[in-house]
Every structure is written in structure tokens, then in C-alpha cells.
Design a protein around this motif. Sequence first.
Motif, PDB file in Angstrom:
ATOM      1  N   LEU A 270       0.834  -1.204   0.000  1.00 53.38           N
ATOM      2  CA  LEU A 270       0.000   0.000   0.000  1.00 53.38           C
ATOM      3  C   LEU A 270       0.868   1.253   0.000  1.00 53.38           C
ATOM      4  N   GLY A 271       1.953   1.210   0.760  1.00 49.39           N
ATOM      5  CA  GLY A 271       2.859   2.350   0.804  1.00 49.39           C
ATOM      6  C   GLY A 271       3.444   2.635  -0.568  1.00 49.39           C
ATOM      7  N   MET A 274       0.817   4.120  -2.788  1.00 48.86           N
ATOM      8  CA  MET A 274       0.597   5.500  -2.389  1.00 48.86           C
ATOM      9  C   MET A 274       1.690   6.403  -2.947  1.00 48.86           C
ATOM     10  N   HIS A 275       2.944   5.905  -2.827  1.00 55.11           N
ATOM     11  CA  HIS A 275       4.078   6.713  -3.240  1.00 55.11           C
ATOM     12  C   HIS A 275       4.138   6.868  -4.753  1.00 55.11           C
ATOM     13  N   LEU A 277       1.791   6.422  -7.097  1.00 56.54           N
ATOM     14  CA  LEU A 277       0.692   7.168  -7.704  1.00 56.54           C
ATOM     15  C   LEU A 277       0.802   8.658  -7.408  1.00 56.54           C
ATOM     16  N   ARG A 278       1.379   8.979  -6.263  1.00 57.51           N
ATOM     17  CA  ARG A 278       1.517  10.389  -5.927  1.00 57.51           C
ATOM     18  C   ARG A 278       2.451  11.073  -6.918  1.00 57.51           C
ATOM     19  N   SER A 285      -1.512  18.595  -9.297  1.00 59.71           N
ATOM     20  CA  SER A 285      -2.679  18.801  -8.447  1.00 59.71           C
ATOM     21  C   SER A 285      -2.300  18.984  -6.982  1.00 59.71           C
ATOM     22  N   ASP A 286      -1.215  18.401  -6.588  1.00 60.41           N
ATOM     23  CA  ASP A 286      -0.945  18.288  -5.159  1.00 60.41           C
ATOM     24  C   ASP A 286       0.435  18.832  -4.853  1.00 60.41           C
ATOM     25  N   ASP A 289       3.054  18.700  -0.091  1.00 57.16           N
ATOM     26  CA  ASP A 289       3.355  17.277   0.062  1.00 57.16           C
ATOM     27  C   ASP A 289       2.338  16.564   0.937  1.00 57.16           C
ATOM     28  N   ASN A 290       1.460  17.323   1.571  1.00 54.19           N
ATOM     29  CA  ASN A 290       0.530  16.696   2.501  1.00 54.19           C
ATOM     30  C   ASN A 290      -0.507  15.876   1.772  1.00 54.19           C
ATOM     31  N   THR A 291      -0.980  14.887   2.475  1.00 52.92           N
ATOM     32  CA  THR A 291      -2.016  14.049   1.899  1.00 52.92           C
ATOM     33  C   THR A 291      -3.350  14.535   2.409  1.00 52.92           C
ATOM     34  N   SER A 292      -4.302  13.674   2.252  1.00 53.13           N
ATOM     35  CA  SER A 292      -5.688  13.935   2.576  1.00 53.13           C
ATOM     36  C   SER A 292      -5.950  14.980   3.643  1.00 53.13           C
ATOM     37  N   THR A 293      -5.326  14.770   4.769  1.00 52.52           N
ATOM     38  CA  THR A 293      -5.810  15.441   5.949  1.00 52.52           C
ATOM     39  C   THR A 293      -5.441  16.906   5.973  1.00 52.52           C
ATOM     40  N   SER A 294      -4.753  17.405   4.969  1.00 48.17           N
ATOM     41  CA  SER A 294      -4.464  18.830   5.012  1.00 48.17           C
ATOM     42  C   SER A 294      -5.126  19.522   3.838  1.00 48.17           C
TER      43      SER A 294
ATOM     44  N   ASP B  86      -6.379   8.640  -0.519  1.00 49.13           N
ATOM     45  CA  ASP B  86      -4.996   8.922  -0.149  1.00 49.13           C
ATOM     46  C   ASP B  86      -4.002   7.945  -0.739  1.00 49.13           C
ATOM     47  N   ILE B  87      -4.384   6.667  -0.805  1.00 57.29           N
ATOM     48  CA  ILE B  87      -3.420   5.688  -1.295  1.00 57.29           C
ATOM     49  C   ILE B  87      -3.517   5.575  -2.814  1.00 57.29           C
ATOM     50  N   HIS B  89      -4.964   7.840  -4.554  1.00 60.42           N
ATOM     51  CA  HIS B  89      -4.946   9.237  -5.006  1.00 60.42           C
ATOM     52  C   HIS B  89      -6.086   9.599  -5.940  1.00 60.42           C
ATOM     53  N   HIS B  94     -11.583  13.414  -1.900  1.00 60.34           N
ATOM     54  CA  HIS B  94     -11.049  13.959  -0.648  1.00 60.34           C
ATOM     55  C   HIS B  94     -12.122  14.581   0.221  1.00 60.34           C
ATOM     56  N   ARG B  98     -12.490  13.375   5.486  1.00 63.29           N
ATOM     57  CA  ARG B  98     -12.634  13.838   6.874  1.00 63.29           C
ATOM     58  C   ARG B  98     -13.921  13.352   7.543  1.00 63.29           C
ATOM     59  N   GLY B 195       2.039  16.606   8.943  1.00 65.26           N
ATOM     60  CA  GLY B 195       1.979  16.577   7.485  1.00 65.26           C
ATOM     61  C   GLY B 195       2.992  15.617   6.909  1.00 65.26           C
ATOM     62  N   VAL B 203      -1.611   4.507   6.013  1.00 63.42           N
ATOM     63  CA  VAL B 203      -1.414   3.134   5.528  1.00 63.42           C
ATOM     64  C   VAL B 203      -1.615   2.144   6.677  1.00 63.42           C
TER      65      VAL B 203
END
Lengths: 294, 429
Positions: A270-271, A274-275, A277-278, A285-286, A289-294, B86-87, B89, B94, B98, B195, B203
Motif C-alpha cells: 500500500l505504501g 501510495m508513493h 501514484l503520488r 494537483s498536489d 506534500d501533505n495528503t488527505s488530511t491537510s 490517499d493511497i 490518489h 477527498h 474527513r 503533514g 497506511v
Amino acid sequence: MAGTASVATGSVLADDHQTEIDRKAAFGVLVDTTLCLGCRKCELACNQVNHLSERPPTDFEDQSVFERHRRPDPDAYTVVNSFKVADDPDRRYTMKVQCMHCNYPACVSACIVGALRKDPRGPVTYDPSKCIGCRYCLIACPFQVPSYEFDDPVKPRVRKCDFCFTRIIEEGGVPACVAVCPSEALRFGSREQLIETAYTRMADAPERYSCHLYGEHEIGGTSWMYLAPTDFANTELPELGTEPIPRLTESIQHGIFKSFIPPLLLYGLLGLIMHSLRKENGKQSDDNDNTSTS
Amino acid sequence: MESKAMTTIIHQHHEYERVRYFTRGTVVLVVLAAAGAVGYVYRLLFGLEAATNLDNQYAWGLWIAVDVASGVALAAGGFTTAALADIFHKEEYHVFVRPALLTAMLGYTFVVVGLLADLGRYYNVWHPMLPTMWQGNSALFEVGMCVMIYLTVLYIEFLPIVVERFKGQVNLPGILSYANSLVESWLTVAARYLGRFISLFIVAGVVLSCLHQSSLGTLMVIAPNKMHPLWYTNVLPVLFLLSAIAVGFPMVIFESILTNRSLKCKPETGALSSIAVYVPILLGVYLGVKVVDLTIRDAIPYLFDGSAASVSYWIEILAGVVAPILLLSNPRIRRSVTGLFIAAALVVGGVVLNRINVFLVAYQPLYPIRPYFPSFLEIMVTIGLISTLVLIFRWIVMTFPVLTTEECIERVGIMNNRRQPAGRTEPAP
């Protein structure tokens, strides 16, 4: 036998694999229901030795209890019930039930904190100080033996026969119920020898017994074993296969957690996704560097 | 990105009316929550026998089947949404991360609260953490450990939202205001490190979820001679995992539509419709495994024996799986808020019924004295816990930046919460 292998080699949590019974040293009890008088002295002895409910000894002489089916509960680790002989409904026989002290106890395997333990010599014991009161042992037991003090709001305990652990293991004696039994209905000894005894009895008087030593092979064997004049189908002993009950769940658990490799692999995979695809679509788009939560 | 959006809103006129916390609905919930609390205290004071209909035959009841097992399943939106957005993307989702995270965090918190009511010795609940009591053979041990760790992970994942809420607007009352700049600098540091490392926790959350969602199914595998053949299978853990994954997005849809309606915001129909596309596929996989498993085990005849159990199975499958597959395969229904809501509610109900079926209906003790049906107090506590969860959810949504559409932000008035919007005009990092 993946289950056995992983149990034997152990998981990461190395010391938790099930206690293998010591076949040479294991104790057992042979219950010969053809010799049982239905006197209920075993119930009385059990009540006294384990300081269960306070009842006058005369309570245990009452034969009317055989009119209904009783099960062990917090006040009685053992009860005697009466059953019809299948092909001769006028004849009845009595049979004592209690914890079977399985060779591969499901309750011990289920217990979340190891409050239930299997002694390699037979007894399955319970340590209330560890118990969290989840009652998974009541769910897991294939004989539906453990009972629970539902009425105690503060320190409820799981209650069941402990094979008179102190008497037989520490004092070298016999269980209270066996000691008091006036007939040969209960015999305590080496489990291996008791199996021989049982087969000798069945060979000597085949007309007396249904040719089945219950508990010899059921779910991998139990310490308490039964002889009966008739099929066990009309008793309260359930029909069970020879496979130990916890073997399947244990192989699932140990398969998942084999050295924690499967969870770590999933984490890595999964890591990686995640890495990678980012990097692909992250550029435009992003930009932070923060993911979802920011 | 979102903070940019928020920044622009500050300069606009308020078009949307603020929503109040207390409405007629919330008052009803407060009453139900209070009743549940009374029941909970009664259970603690007088014990399980006085409070529940449990006995030595039916050792587990409503609280395990619904509060714990269904609670865990319905919190699956947290990890499925995190995985998707998130994983993998899929940035367009998004907007759900939350709310789903909050649902999971509160869901698991209440799983623990509900479990404590059920445990005979609730004060020993921490025992599985002690290495001397570890018991790796027990599926329940794994569930317990995973839930404990995952709950911690969920709180960590929620921290950035708390930091975002207060960063740049720390305004402690009275003498504590001297500490404002200190707290502010803590938050800045926290924001930076959170962050950087949050991906590790995201994960971990997905892995932990996969582990214990499945192990919850392993629990009943230990009772082969007491389980109804329609539900007893070696692949119960697989079915539990697949159904948890399948119920994740429907739960997000269900909860999003309800929240928006309650806060008088427009539903996010676009994102809801497109996330709903996954649901028939995930449910289809679950249904496929279920059907193949029934066939292999020769359990099909039990479907037609007319027993109460078979009826319960049919409802679970037809209403909870087949109907939503059909509904959500239709693009028109996927574009309709009502259609989405009904389909999502069916999936949610279907998974709850499945957990009830596995833990209560399928469980056939050997020597039952009477059938089990939850006591009034058991039901009262369960409803009370759900009501409390909804009340806390509402409070958090109205206090922290969980909902991120412009309309919702204004409706709940987070940006405007009697605090100066100072610091909010700075450019987004």
C-alpha cells in the motif's frame, strides 16, 4: 497439517501456542454409565469441595431432579441427568456431565488473556484475576460447559469443573466426585490406561455397551470419556468429529500473523502504491506534500 | 487546497444562514442519549443478569452483535475512503475523507464504550496489552489489539484537523493568554510533522482495518457445532472483510446525505454519484464469494427450508446486497439523492443484519432454555450510544473543519466562531 505446524513452531507470540498434552502423564476419568446408580453423591461431593451454593446434603438425595434436564451452572460444576435407552424406552440410565477437559480445548484457544489454561496432564483451569469477562469461552466450548456469574456486577467469574486440580496435581489424590462414587461408574487414572480398561469392558460384555468410547477421539480427545448402554445420540453429549475444534481458527490466526509478514507485506504494498501514484499525478494537483488530511 | 478555498470565503458576503446546534431532532437525541446513559449506569451497578437477557446459553447478545460487530463494520468508511483518496490518489473523493475519518473515530470509540458495558470485568479491559497475558491463538485477542491500535491511529489522523482549527487563532482566555504564542508555535511544529508522517498512519490504518475486520469473522469459526450452516464457513473472515469493504462507501454516502440535510447544505451529488459506482462492484464480489461458498458447502438446501434463519438470510441477501447492486447499477438512480440514500441505507442495513445473523441468529446453543431476545434496557443502551455518537458527530462537525464545501463551512460557522479570523488571510502554505 498447517495448523499443527504453525502451532508447533509457534508464532511471533512464541509462548502462546496451545499446550500439547503429555500423552503419557495425562489423567482421565472413565464414566461408565451402565454402572451409574444415579445417587448424585458426586454432585454433593463437588458442591462441598468447591464450596459452591450452600444447600443441605439432603437436597442431593432428591431423585425428582431427573424429571428435567439440568446443565452445569455457577452453583453446580457437575449434574447427573437421566436418559432413555433408545431401543428400550422403559429402561433409563443416568449420566454425569461436567467439563470434559479437552485435549485441545476451544475455550483455552479462545480466551483473549490466557485466563483459561490447559495443563499438559489434563485439567483445564481458570484464573479469574486475568479474566476480562468477555464470555468467548462460553461461545467456543463445543459442550457448552462453562457458565458465568451473570448476576455479579463487580467480580463475575467463569465457573466450571477444574478436575479438582489441587487434589489431583498437587496432592496426588483423585477428584472428589470419583472418590465418593460408590460404584465403578467413575474411575480416575492415566488416560491411556483408561482407554484400555474401556475396551476390555466392552470386549468382556458387548451386550452391555454401545461400542463407542465417547471422548477417545472426539475433537482430538477429551480427558473425561464415556461408556453407555446405547448410542450417545439421545444423550446430551453432542455428535462431534475428530478434528480439534480450535485447529481451524488457530491456523487462520497463525497464517495471518506468520512472523508478521503478511501484514507487513500489505503495508509495504500500500505504501508503494501510495508513493508511486503520488509521483504520477501529484505534480500538478498536489503541490504541497501533505495528503488527505491537510 | 481547502484552506485556499476557506480564505476566499472570508471576503465574501454571508449568503447562508448559520445552523444552530439544537434543533427538535437533537433534543430527541439528547433524551435518547440520557435514557441510554441511565441504562448503562444500571448495568454497571446491578450487573448483566439484571440488565440483559443473556444467560449461559446465549452468552453474547445485542451489544456484541450491534454495538461491537456492526459498529466496527460501519466504521469501515474510514479506511476504504482513506485507501481510495490517499493511497490510490483519487483526489475527487477527498471531500469524504474527513467525515469518514470522523465516523470511524467516533464509531470505534463507541465500539469500546459499548464493549465495556458487555464485559463482566470491564475494568480489566486493558489486560490484553500486558505481554504476560498475550494469547496469539485467540482471534478475539487480535481483534482487541487491532482495535486498540487502530483507535489510536484514528485519533492521530484526526489531529491535523484539530491543528488546522486552532492554528493562527489561538486565543486562550484570561491569564492563559500569555501562552498563546507558545501554543501557536507548538501547533506550527505539530502541523509540520503531522503533514510529514501522516501517510505512515494512513497506511497503518488500512492494514489494521483489514486485519481486524476479517478476524471479527474468525470469532465464530470456533463454534462449528453451534452455528447455522447458512453462515458457518471457513471463509467467514473473508466474508467479513469483503462486506466491510463493501459497506464503507455506502456508509459515507448515507452519512454525507444525512449530514448535509441536517446542516441544510446542498448534497455533494457529483462526488456521491461517482463514488457510488464502486459499490455494485464491491457488493458483487462479496455476493459472488457468498454464493460460491454456499454451493461448495452444499448449504443451498437450507435456503429453502422455510426456517426463520433462512428468511433472515434471504432478507440479508436480497435487501442488503442484491437490491442495492441493482439500484446503484442504474445511472439515473446514482444521480438522484433519494436513490443514493435508499441504496446506501439498504447496504448499511444489510451489513448490520449480517452481523446480527452471524452472532445471534446463526448461533444455536446446545441446550437453550428460552430464545434470546434483547431486553428493553439492552436496546435502550444501544440506541443511547448511537444517539450520543450522532450528537458528538454534530458538535465536532460544527466545531472543526470536517466538512469542506464552502456552503457547509459557512452554515456551521466554524470560521466565524466568535474568534478573529486573524491568520486566516495568510496565503495557504
